[in-house]
Design a protein around this motif. Structure first.
Motif, PDB file in Angstrom:
ATOM      1  N   PHE A 126     -41.693  17.662  -3.369  1.00  0.00           N
ATOM      2  CA  PHE A 126     -42.541  16.518  -3.730  1.00  0.00           C
ATOM      3  C   PHE A 126     -44.012  16.930  -3.750  1.00  0.00           C
ATOM      4  N   ALA A 127     -44.399  17.746  -2.771  1.00  0.00           N
ATOM      5  CA  ALA A 127     -45.801  18.185  -2.738  1.00  0.00           C
ATOM      6  C   ALA A 127     -46.155  18.925  -4.029  1.00  0.00           C
ATOM      7  N   GLU A 128     -45.227  19.718  -4.542  1.00  0.00           N
ATOM      8  CA  GLU A 128     -45.488  20.416  -5.803  1.00  0.00           C
ATOM      9  C   GLU A 128     -45.577  19.420  -6.959  1.00  0.00           C
ATOM     10  N   LEU A 129     -44.650  18.469  -6.983  1.00  0.00           N
ATOM     11  CA  LEU A 129     -44.674  17.492  -8.075  1.00  0.00           C
ATOM     12  C   LEU A 129     -45.961  16.664  -8.034  1.00  0.00           C
ATOM     13  N   PHE A 130     -46.508  16.469  -6.845  1.00  0.00           N
ATOM     14  CA  PHE A 130     -47.778  15.734  -6.721  1.00  0.00           C
ATOM     15  C   PHE A 130     -48.981  16.648  -6.997  1.00  0.00           C
ATOM     16  N   GLY A 131     -48.707  17.937  -7.198  1.00  0.00           N
ATOM     17  CA  GLY A 131     -49.791  18.880  -7.479  1.00  0.00           C
ATOM     18  C   GLY A 131     -50.586  19.281  -6.248  1.00  0.00           C
ATOM     19  N   ARG A 132     -49.974  19.242  -5.086  1.00  0.00           N
ATOM     20  CA  ARG A 132     -50.714  19.532  -3.847  1.00  0.00           C
ATOM     21  C   ARG A 132     -50.645  21.026  -3.497  1.00  0.00           C
ATOM     22  N   SER A 133     -51.614  21.464  -2.697  1.00  0.00           N
ATOM     23  CA  SER A 133     -51.637  22.898  -2.377  1.00  0.00           C
ATOM     24  C   SER A 133     -50.536  23.311  -1.408  1.00  0.00           C
ATOM     25  N   ALA A 134     -49.917  22.342  -0.726  1.00  0.00           N
ATOM     26  CA  ALA A 134     -48.789  22.689   0.134  1.00  0.00           C
ATOM     27  C   ALA A 134     -47.472  22.720  -0.656  1.00  0.00           C
ATOM     28  N   GLY A 135     -47.542  22.445  -1.959  1.00  0.00           N
ATOM     29  CA  GLY A 135     -46.336  22.477  -2.784  1.00  0.00           C
ATOM     30  C   GLY A 135     -45.843  23.901  -2.955  1.00  0.00           C
TER      31      GLY A 135
END
Lengths: 336, 327
Positions: A84-93
């Motif tokens: 989900f973090a990746e799909l939200f574009g976050r650096s923890a993704g």
């Protein structure tokens, strides 16, 4: 049901399918809420394929995925929160917010990435398989692709490479009957698995809505590959519930009928498997309900975690292009 | 010191790196046969798993190298003709070049792509005569274009050791080059150009096989007219040694770029833009470009010559830059 499946594994396969179903059902909401930039290609309906195949793999085996890749990533052990973090574009993704849905990967788990180009993962899987074979390691590479990819030249080139060099590759063709909105039958003659036969590899068609059947077929192919028997091809007939991508349900598409969708849903892979687990006294109806609550919680926690993750700094936008940067390389868009 | 030809220098680089690092493998069409010589003896020395003759499937063997690299190997992919890369463009541009960034740095891609007989050998017409490096620089590949046998060995070893995808341009007209090549293993760093001939009046930036031509023109102009030309060889096209070029141009104030790629968005265009942005204050004459014309190479030798950059054009451009005066 598969005869060789320990009960614990049969239950895990249900939970794994459920996780994919709930994950991508949530994804549709999140795309609508604009928490996910762009769009996603949901895997709902095809869960038995990813879970059936990945249940026959170890962490050391690798896979290449497709634009519809959340299912493969989750089935291979991908973490819900990091996804989900990746799909939200976050650096923890997983990809530090640089890849999103179409490139999601966890190389440490052997997930060599979803791919925005149809069929492009097939030769990449072959290269990894060559490494395993040359090093005498018993691992295998799985290349997932759709029915559309069967008309992509590079997939055929890759099947030929795997065949001539007897590489430990399993080509898994997920036939969901449509390439975007183009029906399979308008662009392809014969059964898909018959094409692979011309490369001299073991090639069969299985019911892609039956996770047990997919697992059995995948296990034979994996064992063949591990023991030096070369590549195999699995055609898994399945169906995608949400259409090509998230946005499709807001469009008035006519390429498939509601009746057709309803017919496929009668053979829902989760329902089919739950029924068999209950019938085989491997699970009770209450167990199924409990698993649903657990997975719901896992999804909710994953979303919560991802919402709380920081976004990458625009100052770091050029990061990760190279392992080793040089002066003025990569160049910025404006001189500073 | 011992002299080697460009192809022998490549061969020695391949042999020495493969002997040193077991993860290095090479694949492509007709590698084992090695009729030109650069891959000669590799199969006998390193065997089936490390020296692979592929079917004519450029896209697949390029993607294969990406997968092998992700799994821990260090592949060299050899394209026997420059235009073959277009067949593999998705696997090069969309996969390999973008992979590390798209993965958020999860894995490195230490792949070397050797592009053999780049440019024209004469009479090979439209599909065998490109110098495709502008496309590859644009895609983000590190690209090296050696002009001497010494650099061929040193840049090849450095290219293979890089943790990123690197393209090695083996210009057709550079292959007969012969020069001093140390027997030991050594590297030439990326991003460091070299002054091939010092001078004070005009800087000529010459790329790859055009370096020897530029040197000949420079010598003859000095003899004929006393013009002191500095010939500067970038050696690597990405990363590009901007500081090295600016140092030369600061001295001369006049530049001619001599490059065998198309005029529009060719490699000379980028060098010209860099100079426009960073050397404006010390340029005393307009930047001149001598390039290939914007058409596929025609077959007929006279037509081919009319399309390629020529020493005569270079000489005229140097004279024009040298004599230019604002007043």
């Amino acid at each position: 049901m598969s005869n060789i499946l320990p009960p614990q594994m049969a239950r895990k396969m249900y939970a794994d399918m459920l996780r994919i179903r709930q994950f991508d059902t949530k994804v549709v909401e999140l795309v609508d809420d604009d928490l996910i930039p762009g769009s996603c290609h949901e895997y709902c309906g095809q869960e038995a394929v990813a879970v059936g195949v990945c249940s026959a793999l170890t962490d050391k085996d690798i896979l290449t995925s497709t634009h519809r890749g959340h299912g493969h990533t989750l089935a291979k052990g991908g973490d819900v929160g990091k996804m989900f973090a990746e799909l939200f574009g976050r650096s923890a993704g997983y990809n530090k917010g640089r890849g999103g849905s179409m490139h999601i990967a966890d190389v440490s788990l052997g997930i060599f990435g979803a791919n925005g180009i149809v069929g492009a993962g097939a030769p990449i899987a072959c290269g990894a398989a060559h490494k395993f074979k040359a090093a005498g390691e018993p691992h295998v590479a799985v290349s997932f692709f759709g029915d559309g990819a069967i008309n992509q030249g590079v997939v055929h080139e890759a099947m030929n490479l795997a065949a001539i060099w007897r590489l430990p590759v399993i080509f898994v063709c997920e036939n969901n009957l449509y390439a975007m909105t183009t029906p399979l039958r308008e662009v392809t003659i014969l059964e898909l698995h018959e094409r692979a036969q011309s490369y001299g590899m073991a090639s069969i068609k299985v019911d892609g809505m039956d996770v047990g059947a997919v697992f059995d077929a995948a296990l034979s192919a994996v064992e063949r590959a591990r023991s030096g028997g070369g590549p195999s091809f699995l055609q898994c007939d399945t169906y995608r519930y949400f259409g090509h991508y998230s946005g499709e349900r807001h469009m008035k598409t006519t390429y498939r009928t509601q009746q057709e969708i309803d017919e496929w849903k009668k053979r829902d892979p989760l329902d089919l498997w739950a029924e068999r687990l209950i019938r085989g006294s491997i699970c009770s109806a209450q167990d199924i309900e409990r698993m649903k609550r657990e997975v719901d919680d896992e999804i909710a926690q994953g979303v919560e975690y991802a919402r709380g993750c920081p976004t990458p700094s625009p100052q770091d936008a050029l990061e990760y292009m190279y392992a080793v940067n040089y002066p003025y390389t990569p160049a910025k868009g404006a001189e500073q | 010191m011992r002299q080697l030809r460009f192809l022998q220098a490549m061969n020695e680089a391949y042999r020495q790196v493969m002997a040193q690092d077991e993860s290095v493998m090479i694949l492509g069409e007709d590698i084992r046969g090695g009729i030109r010589g650069e891959t000669k003896g590799l199969h006998a020395a390193y065997g089936d798993d490390r020296v692979l003759d592929t079917p004519i499937s450029e896209a697949a063997f390029t993607g294969f190298a990406t997968g092998a690299a992700l799994a821990g190997l260090r592949p060299i992919v050899q394209f026997q003709v420059p235009s073959l890369i277009y067949v593999a463009f998705d696997q090069l541009v969309n996969q390999a070049a973008k992979m590390r960034l798209m993965l958020g740095g999860q894995a490195d891609l230490p792949v070397t792509y050797t592009i053999m007989v780049s440019g024209t050998r004469g009479g090979n017409a439209g599909q065998h005569s490109d110098n495709p490096y502008p496309y590859l620089v644009h895609a983000g590949f590190k690209v090296v274009c050696p002009s001497t046998a010494y650099d061929a060995k040193g840049l090849m070893i450095q290219a293979i050791r890089e943790q990123d995808p690197v393209v090695f341009i083996a210009s057709a007209m550079s292959l007969p080059q012969k020069g001093e090549v140390p027997e030991d293993i050594y590297t030439v760093p990326l991003g460091k150009g070299q002054v091939r001939r010092p001078g004070t009046d005009v800087t000529v930036v010459a790329v790859g096989h055009l370096v020897p031509e530029a040197l000949a023109v420079a010598d003859s102009l000095f003899e004929k007219r006393g013009i002191s030309v500095e010939v500067w060889d970038p050696r690597t096209l990405l990363p590009f040694d901007r500081d090295g070029l600016l140092e030369s141009v600061r001295k001369t104030g006049r530049v001619v770029i001599y490059d065998d790629t198309n005029r529009s968005c060719g490699y000379a265009s980028e060098i010209s833009a860099i100079l426009g942005e960073h050397a404006f204050s010390y340029l005393v004459a307009p930047i001149k470009r001598i390039t290939r014309a914007d058409i596929p190479l025609p077959y007929n030798p006279d037509l081919e010559a009319a399309v390629l950059p020529s020493p005569k054009q270079l000489e005229q451009a140097i004279c024009s830059a040298w004599s230019y005066s604002k007043s």
